[in-house]
Write an enzyme that holds these catalytic residues in place. Structure first.
Site, PDB file in Angstrom:
ATOM      1  N   GLU A   1     -70.931 -46.271   2.439  1.00 37.05           N
ATOM      2  CA  GLU A   1     -70.163 -47.368   2.872  1.00 37.05           C
ATOM      3  C   GLU A   1     -70.448 -47.287   4.462  1.00 37.05           C
ATOM      4  O   GLU A   1     -70.925 -46.116   5.116  1.00 37.05           O
ATOM      5  CB  GLU A   1     -68.768 -47.220   2.655  1.00 37.05           C
ATOM      6  CG  GLU A   1     -68.330 -47.374   1.328  1.00 37.05           C
ATOM      7  CD  GLU A   1     -66.914 -46.908   0.794  1.00 37.05           C
ATOM      8  OE1 GLU A   1     -66.070 -46.785   2.068  1.00 37.05           O
ATOM      9  OE2 GLU A   1     -66.807 -46.830  -0.292  1.00 37.05           O
TER      10      GLU A   1
ATOM     11  N   LYS B   1     -68.820 -46.846   8.252  1.00 35.23           N
ATOM     12  CA  LYS B   1     -67.787 -46.286   8.797  1.00 35.23           C
ATOM     13  C   LYS B   1     -67.163 -47.643   9.725  1.00 35.23           C
ATOM     14  O   LYS B   1     -67.859 -47.623  10.961  1.00 35.23           O
ATOM     15  CB  LYS B   1     -68.097 -45.281   9.468  1.00 35.23           C
ATOM     16  CG  LYS B   1     -66.608 -44.443   9.801  1.00 35.23           C
ATOM     17  CD  LYS B   1     -67.108 -42.910  10.204  1.00 35.23           C
ATOM     18  CE  LYS B   1     -65.770 -42.321  10.315  1.00 35.23           C
ATOM     19  NZ  LYS B   1     -64.738 -42.748  11.526  1.00 35.23           N
TER      20      LYS B   1
ATOM     21  N   ASP C   1     -64.940 -49.257  12.542  1.00 34.51           N
ATOM     22  CA  ASP C   1     -64.322 -48.695  13.773  1.00 34.51           C
ATOM     23  C   ASP C   1     -63.045 -49.764  13.901  1.00 34.51           C
ATOM     24  O   ASP C   1     -63.334 -50.684  14.826  1.00 34.51           O
ATOM     25  CB  ASP C   1     -65.244 -48.799  15.093  1.00 34.51           C
ATOM     26  CG  ASP C   1     -64.691 -47.991  15.864  1.00 34.51           C
ATOM     27  OD1 ASP C   1     -63.688 -47.343  15.955  1.00 34.51           O
ATOM     28  OD2 ASP C   1     -65.264 -48.231  17.299  1.00 34.51           O
TER      29      ASP C   1
ATOM     30  N   TYR D   1     -60.356 -47.791  -0.225  1.00 34.64           N
ATOM     31  CA  TYR D   1     -59.793 -46.385  -0.828  1.00 34.64           C
ATOM     32  C   TYR D   1     -58.340 -46.749  -1.715  1.00 34.64           C
ATOM     33  O   TYR D   1     -57.443 -47.425  -1.252  1.00 34.64           O
ATOM     34  CB  TYR D   1     -59.371 -45.395   0.140  1.00 34.64           C
ATOM     35  CG  TYR D   1     -59.286 -44.118  -0.257  1.00 34.64           C
ATOM     36  CD1 TYR D   1     -59.594 -43.631  -1.457  1.00 34.64           C
ATOM     37  CD2 TYR D   1     -58.458 -43.198   0.431  1.00 34.64           C
ATOM     38  CE1 TYR D   1     -59.408 -42.210  -2.019  1.00 34.64           C
ATOM     39  CE2 TYR D   1     -58.253 -41.813   0.271  1.00 34.64           C
ATOM     40  CZ  TYR D   1     -58.878 -41.244  -1.123  1.00 34.64           C
ATOM     41  OH  TYR D   1     -58.506 -40.173  -1.433  1.00 34.64           O
TER      42      TYR D   1
ATOM     43  N   LYS E   1     -72.568 -40.048  11.579  1.00 37.99           N
ATOM     44  CA  LYS E   1     -72.478 -40.805  12.994  1.00 37.99           C
ATOM     45  C   LYS E   1     -73.703 -41.103  13.443  1.00 37.99           C
ATOM     46  O   LYS E   1     -74.578 -40.303  13.752  1.00 37.99           O
ATOM     47  CB  LYS E   1     -71.794 -40.000  14.058  1.00 37.99           C
ATOM     48  CG  LYS E   1     -70.232 -39.616  13.556  1.00 37.99           C
ATOM     49  CD  LYS E   1     -69.258 -41.003  13.772  1.00 37.99           C
ATOM     50  CE  LYS E   1     -68.017 -40.917  13.850  1.00 37.99           C
ATOM     51  NZ  LYS E   1     -67.240 -40.359  15.119  1.00 37.99           N
TER      52      LYS E   1
ATOM     53  N   CYS F   1     -57.159 -37.046  51.027  1.00 35.94           N
ATOM     54  CA  CYS F   1     -56.493 -37.519  49.744  1.00 35.94           C
ATOM     55  C   CYS F   1     -56.433 -39.091  49.626  1.00 35.94           C
ATOM     56  O   CYS F   1     -55.777 -39.690  50.616  1.00 35.94           O
ATOM     57  CB  CYS F   1     -55.342 -36.914  49.426  1.00 35.94           C
ATOM     58  SG  CYS F   1     -54.593 -37.368  47.758  1.00 35.94           S
TER      59      CYS F   1
ATOM     60  N   CYS G   1     -52.716 -39.897  49.382  1.00 37.15           N
ATOM     61  CA  CYS G   1     -51.587 -39.261  50.275  1.00 37.15           C
ATOM     62  C   CYS G   1     -52.007 -38.959  51.704  1.00 37.15           C
ATOM     63  O   CYS G   1     -51.335 -38.554  52.605  1.00 37.15           O
ATOM     64  CB  CYS G   1     -50.556 -38.434  49.719  1.00 37.15           C
ATOM     65  SG  CYS G   1     -51.442 -36.705  49.923  1.00 37.15           S
TER      66      CYS G   1
ATOM     67  N   CYS H   1     -56.053 -31.607  46.593  1.00 31.83           N
ATOM     68  CA  CYS H   1     -55.225 -32.079  47.532  1.00 31.83           C
ATOM     69  C   CYS H   1     -53.872 -31.090  47.574  1.00 31.83           C
ATOM     70  O   CYS H   1     -53.320 -30.988  46.470  1.00 31.83           O
ATOM     71  CB  CYS H   1     -54.798 -33.523  47.171  1.00 31.83           C
ATOM     72  SG  CYS H   1     -53.304 -33.884  48.050  1.00 31.83           S
TER      73      CYS H   1
ATOM     74  N   CYS I   1     -47.624 -35.791  47.042  1.00 31.90           N
ATOM     75  CA  CYS I   1     -48.578 -36.410  46.753  1.00 31.90           C
ATOM     76  C   CYS I   1     -48.152 -37.307  45.334  1.00 31.90           C
ATOM     77  O   CYS I   1     -48.162 -36.709  44.484  1.00 31.90           O
ATOM     78  CB  CYS I   1     -50.040 -35.723  46.393  1.00 31.90           C
ATOM     79  SG  CYS I   1     -51.352 -36.589  45.994  1.00 31.90           S
TER      80      CYS I   1
HETATM   81  S1  IVH Z   1     -62.624 -43.223   3.423  1.00 28.09           S
HETATM   82  C1  IVH Z   1     -59.792 -39.037   2.731  1.00 28.09           C
HETATM   83  N1  IVH Z   1     -64.208 -45.123   4.165  1.00 28.09           N
HETATM   84  O1  IVH Z   1     -62.524 -43.189   9.250  1.00 28.09           O
HETATM   85  C2  IVH Z   1     -60.660 -40.007   3.819  1.00 28.09           C
HETATM   86  N2  IVH Z   1     -62.843 -44.012   5.750  1.00 28.09           N
HETATM   87  O2  IVH Z   1     -62.282 -40.042   9.668  1.00 28.09           O
HETATM   88  C3  IVH Z   1     -60.664 -41.401   3.455  1.00 28.09           C
HETATM   89  N3  IVH Z   1     -63.055 -44.961   8.038  1.00 28.09           N
HETATM   90  O3  IVH Z   1     -59.171 -42.698   9.125  1.00 28.09           O
HETATM   91  C4  IVH Z   1     -61.208 -42.125   4.409  1.00 28.09           C
HETATM   92  N4  IVH Z   1     -64.415 -46.597   7.548  1.00 28.09           N
HETATM   93  O4  IVH Z   1     -59.815 -45.069   9.135  1.00 28.09           O
HETATM   94  C5  IVH Z   1     -63.172 -44.129   4.708  1.00 28.09           C
HETATM   95  N5  IVH Z   1     -65.372 -46.691   4.513  1.00 28.09           N
HETATM   96  C6  IVH Z   1     -64.540 -46.073   4.933  1.00 28.09           C
HETATM   97  C7  IVH Z   1     -64.364 -45.857   6.259  1.00 28.09           C
HETATM   98  C8  IVH Z   1     -63.324 -45.120   6.632  1.00 28.09           C
HETATM   99  C9  IVH Z   1     -63.741 -45.995   8.483  1.00 28.09           C
HETATM  100  C10 IVH Z   1     -62.161 -44.467   8.862  1.00 28.09           C
HETATM  101  C11 IVH Z   1     -60.748 -44.430   8.574  1.00 28.09           C
HETATM  102  C12 IVH Z   1     -60.237 -42.862   8.386  1.00 28.09           C
HETATM  103  C13 IVH Z   1     -61.356 -42.376   9.376  1.00 28.09           C
HETATM  104  C14 IVH Z   1     -61.934 -40.837   8.841  1.00 28.09           C
END
Ligand code: IVH
Length: 690
Positions: free
Chosen positions: A111, A113, A115, A226, A312, A414, A417, A432, A438
Site C-alpha cells: 500500500e 504510506k 502522510d 487496517y 521510504k 545578541c 538583547c 549570548c 536575554c
Molecule cells: S498500517 C501496526 N498502512 O504509518 C501498524 N499505516 O509508522 C499499522 N500509515 O501511524 C499501520 N499509511 O498512520 C499502515 N497504508 C498504511 C499507512 C500507514 C500511513 C501511517 C500510520 C501509522 C504509521 C506507522
C-alpha cells in the site's frame, strides 16, 4: 408515523444517499431534495433530542462544540512501523519473515504510506461510536464529533452489509485533499490571514477544532487500511480491504497483492512517480504479510509489527536561493543560524518540496556554514524528507558566475538583547552570555522546566509561557510557584505558530487558570530526579539527572560535592562535573534552588531505606529482564537488595544470574546464553530468598 419512526427512516434514507454519492458517485436524488430531507430530520431532532441516532447524518455538518478533548485509552495500541530505505533493507525484512514462518509460502500486500493524521475509529453494533487520534500510541484524543464530519466514513454499516461482525476498530489516515488545501490557503490569503505550510498541518488543525461545524467545512477525508476485532472475521488483509470497500469505507485503490519481494520492488518502482497523482502526500509504501494467521505467527516487537514494514522514498530535493540568514537564540544562549530560502524564480510562489512550502532550513552552527562554503544569494540544493526539518545539502558554485554573492556575517551582538557574544574555545557556537536577561533564554528555561520529563506541567503549553513573560509575571521557573488566580484570570494574547503560520488566541479563562494552578501544584510531587533535570543545568540531561539523583539522594549532598567527588560518580565525565561546579558555585543559582525548595519541590529521592530480610543473595550479581505479572520492578529490586544481592545494569560473564520474566529482552537472553550465564524464573528466585 411517529417522530421516532420518521427520524429512523430519514436517518437510514439519508445515510443511504450519502453512501451512494460518496462511494459510488451516483446521485439518486437532487441536492435540493437531499437538503429538504436533511432539514426535516434536523428539525425533528431539535424537537426530540433524545431520539437522535448516533449515526445521524446531521452530524456530517457538525454542530458539536467540544471544550476540551477527552484522552481515551486505545483498546489496541497504535503502533508504528519499522522503516527501510533501500533494497537490501527490504530483502533483509523478507528474509526475517521467511525465517519467522519457517519457510512456509506467503504473499504480501503493498500500500502507499499516506502522510496524514492517523485515526482510530470504533464501531459498536455496526455504528461509528468513537474516533480517536493516535496520541502517544496508548492514549489519544477523543475527536468523535470531528471524525463524523468525514463523509466517506460510514456512520452505520448495516445498510450495506449482512456481516455479522458487530464490533471492531478501523485504522486509517485522515487527510485534507490537495485541492481543498489549496482552496483553503487561497481563502486565508484573501482574508489576509496566515496560510498553512502543508495539507498535513491543515488537516491536523482541522481535526483539533473545537467546533465541528468548522471542521465539516474543511472537507476532510480518510483512507482506511487496517481492521481490528476480537473475532476472527477475515483470513487475509486483502479480504479485509475488499470488505471495507464494500461496507462503504474509502480504501485507496492503490493497494496490490505481491507474490514475492521482487513484485514488491516492482510496486515501489511503479509508484515512485505515480504517487504524485494521489489526492494527498505519500512518503513511501507499506508492505504487509497478507495472511492474518501468519501475521499472528510473526507477532510484534515492543514498537512495531514483525509482519509489516515501511519503505521510504528518497527525500525530494530542489535548487533554491539562500536569501538571508537569521540567528535564533536558544535556552542555553547558543546561536543557531537559520537559512531563509526562496525558489529560483523568486516569483513569490515560494519553494515547494514534497507538498510543503519550505521557508527555512537550520544550519546548526558556524561549522555547517563553513563546511558547505555558503554565501548569501547562493543557489543551494534543498532536501526535505517526511517530517524532518529541511536541509541544505550542497551549493551550486557554478551559478556564482552569473550572480552576486556575499559572505555571511556573524553578528557580534545578541540579536535579542544586544549583549556582546562570546565564542568558547573548541566550540563552534557563538553564545549570548546574558543568561539572566536575554528573553529567549529565560523563556527557554521555563519551557524546559515544565517539560514532560521535568516538572510535567502540561497545562502551561502553547503560548501560555510567552504570555506570562509578556505580562511580567514570571522571570524564572521559581516564579511559577508565586502565581495567583486573580493575576492570571482574563489575560489574553494572539500568538502565531512558527511552523504553520496560523494565529491563535491564548486566553486565561476560569478553567484554564484552574488547570494551570493545578498543574503547578501537582509538580510538587514530581520525583527529585525530574526536579534536577528541570532545574536546567548545562549538560545535565534526563539520564544524567537520574544518575546523580540515585547517587547523591538529595540536593544538599549534590551541592556539597566538589569536582573530584562528582567525577567519582559512574558515567559522569569532566564536562558535566565542571558544569555542576560552575552552576552551584554561583550564588544566584543557589538562591534559585532554595526558592524551589521553599515552594515544596522534592529535593531528595524517596527510595525506601533497605530493611535487610536475609543474606541469601550475599555477593551475588543479578539482573532481570521482562515483566513479572503483579510483581513490580520496584518490588523486585527492593527484594534483591533486601536479601544482600547487587543489581547490575548489563549481562556479562561475571553475572551470577538473570531472572527471566514475560516478554524478556531478546538481546539479554541471547547474550546470557552465549556467556553461559544461569537463567532462572521468578518462582526460582522467590524460592531462593525463601
Ligand atoms: S498500517 C501496526 N498502512 O504509518 C501498524 N499505516 O509508522 C499499522 N500509515 O501511524 C499501520 N499509511 O498512520 C499502515 N497504508 C498504511 C499507512 C500507514 C500511513 C501511517 C500510520 C501509522 C504509521 C506507522
Amino acid at each position: 408515523m411517529s417522530a421516532a419512526e420518521r427520524i429512523a427512516q430519514l436517518t437510514d434514507q439519508l445515510n443511504y444517499y450519502n453512501h451512494r454519492y460518496y462511494q459510488d458517485s451516483v446521485s439518486e436524488i437532487s441536492d435540493y431534495e437531499f437538503d429538504k430531507l436533511l432539514e426535516e430530520l434536523s428539525a425533528l431532532e431539535t424537537q426530540h433530542p433524545d431520539l437522535k441516532r448516533p449515526d445521524s447524518p446531521t452530524q456530517r455538518v457538525g454542530g458539536t462544540v467540544t471544550k476540551e478533548f477527552q484522552a481515551v485509552a486505545h483498546k489496541y495500541p497504535m503502533l508504528s512501523l519499522g522503516n527501510t530505505y533501500n533494497e537490501q533493507d527490504l530483502r533483509d525484512f523478507d528474509e526475517r519473515v521467511r525465517k519467522g514462518l519457517n519457510g512456509a509460502d506467503f504473499e504480501y500486500v503493498c500500500e502507499l504510506k499516506f502522510d496524514g493524521i492517523s485515526l482510530s475509529m470504533t464501531y459498536e453494533n455496526g455504528v461509528l461510536v468513537r474516533g480517536v487520534t493516535r496520541g502517544d500510541g496508548t492514549r489519544g484524543d477523543d475527536i468523535t464529533a470531528n471524525v463524523k464530519t468525514i463523509k466517506t466514513l460510514p456512520l452505520n454499516i448495516h445498510s450495506f452489509t449482512h456481516s455479522t461482525t458487530q464490533s471492531f476498530e478501523i485504522r486509517g489516515e485522515g487527510f485534507m485533499p490537495f485541492s481543498v488545501f489549496e482552496k483553503l490557503n487561497r481563502e486565508l490569503e484573501a482574508a489576509d490571514e496566515s496560510t498553512y505550510a502543508n495539507p498535513r498541518n491543515a488537516a491536523s488543525g482541522a481535526f483539533k477544532l473545537q467546533d465541528s461545524a468548522e471542521t465539516a467545512r474543511r472537507s476532510l477525508d480518510c483512507y482506511v487500511y487496517y481492521f481490528l476485532s476480537d473475532e476472527e472475521v477475515f483470513e487475509t488483509h486483502s479480504q479485509s480491504l475488499e470488505a471495507l470497500k464494500a461496507w462503504g469505507f474509502n480504501v485507496s485503490p492503490s493497494w496490490q497483492k505481491c507474490a514475492d519481494i521482487e513484485a514488491v520492488l516492482a510496486y515501489i518502482a511503479e509508484w515512485e512517480e505515480k504517487r504524485h497523482t494521489l489526492p494527498l502526500a505519500t512518503d513511501g509504501i507499506v508492505i504487509k504479510v497478507n495472511s492474518l494467521a501468519q501475521q499472528r505467527e510473526l507477532g510484534f516487537t515492543a514498537k512495531s509489527p514483525r509482519w509489516a514494514i515501511a519503505y521510504k522514498y528518497k527525500a525530494e530535493n530542489k535548487p533554491g536561493v539562500l536569501r538571508s540568514v537569521s540567528f535564533q537564540v536558544g535556552r542555553t544562549g547558543a546561536l543557531t543560524p537559520v537559512a531563509n530560502l526562496d525558489n529560483l524564480q523568486e516569483d513569490g510562489k515560494g519553494l515547494w518540496l514534497s507538498g510543503t512550502r519550505v521557508k527555512r532550513a537550520s544550519l546548526h552552527n558556524a561549522n555547517e556554514i563553513e563546511r558547505l562554503g555558503l554565501l548569501l544569494n547562493d543557489v543551494v540544493l534543498v532536501e526535505k524528507g517526511g517530517e524532518i526539518i529541511p536541509k541544505i545539502t550542497g551549493v551550486n558554485t557554478e551559478a556564482r558566475a552569473t550572480r552576486l554573492t556575499f559572505p555571511i556575517a556573524w553578528p557580534t551582538h545578541c540579536p535579542e538583547c544586544a549583549t556582546e557574544l562570546v565564542r568558547k574555545e573548541g566550540e563552534a557556537n557563538h553564545y549570548c552570555p546574558n543568561e539572566r536577561g536575554c528573553p529567549p533564554q529565560l523563556r527557554g528555561k521555563v519551557e524546559h522546566f515544565i517539560h514532560r520529563k521535568a516538572m510535567n506541567i502540561d497545562s502551561l503549553g502553547e503560548g501560555k509561557i510567552e504570555l506570562l513573560f509578556e505580562k511580567g509575571l514570571i522571570q524564572n521557573p521559581a516564579d511559577l510557584y508565586d502565581l495567583k488566580y486573580e493575576q492570571l484570570l482574563g489575560l489574553e494574547k494572539t500568538i502565531t505558530d512558527d511552523e504553520t503560520g496560523k494565529t491563535k488566541k491564548v486566553s486565561f479563562r476560569e478553567k484554564t487558570v484552574e488547570n494551570i494552578l493545578k498543574g503547578i501544584e501537582n509538580s510538587k510531587t514530581v520525583p527529585f530526579k525530574q526536579v534536577l533535570f528541570g532545574i536546567g543545568i548545562r549538560f545535565v540531561g534526563a539520564t544524567v539527572a537520574d544518575r546523580l539523583a540515585a547517587y547523591f539522594k538529595n540536593i544538599d549532598a549534590l551541592m556539597a560535592a566538589d569536582f573530584d567527588a562528582l567525577r567519582n560518580v559512574p558515567e559522569i565525565g569532566e564536562k558535566i562535573a565542571q558544569s555542576l561546579v560552575d552552576f552551584f558555585g554561583d550564588t544566584s543559582n543557589r538562591v534559585y534552588v532554595e526558592r524551589l525548595r521553599a515552594a515544596g519541590l522534592q529535593m531528595q529521592t524517596d527510595d525506601l531505606p533497605v530493611v535487610m530480610e536475609s543474606n541469601a543473595l550475599e555477593g551475588k550479581t543479578i539482573l532481570y529482564t521482562g515483566t513479572f505479572g503483579d510483581l513490580s520492578r520496584e518490588t523486585l529490586e527492593q527484594k534483591i537488595a533486601a536479601n544482600g544481592g547487587k543489581l547490575v545494569s548489563g549481562v556479562s560473564g561475571k553475572l551470577d544470574f538473570l531472572i527471566v520474566g514475560e516478554k524478556p529482552g531478546s538481546s539479554k537472553v541471547e547474550k546470557a546464553t552465549k556467556l553461559n550465564v544461569k537463567m532462572i524464573s521468578i518462582e526460582e528466585f522467590l524460592a531462593m530468598i525463601g
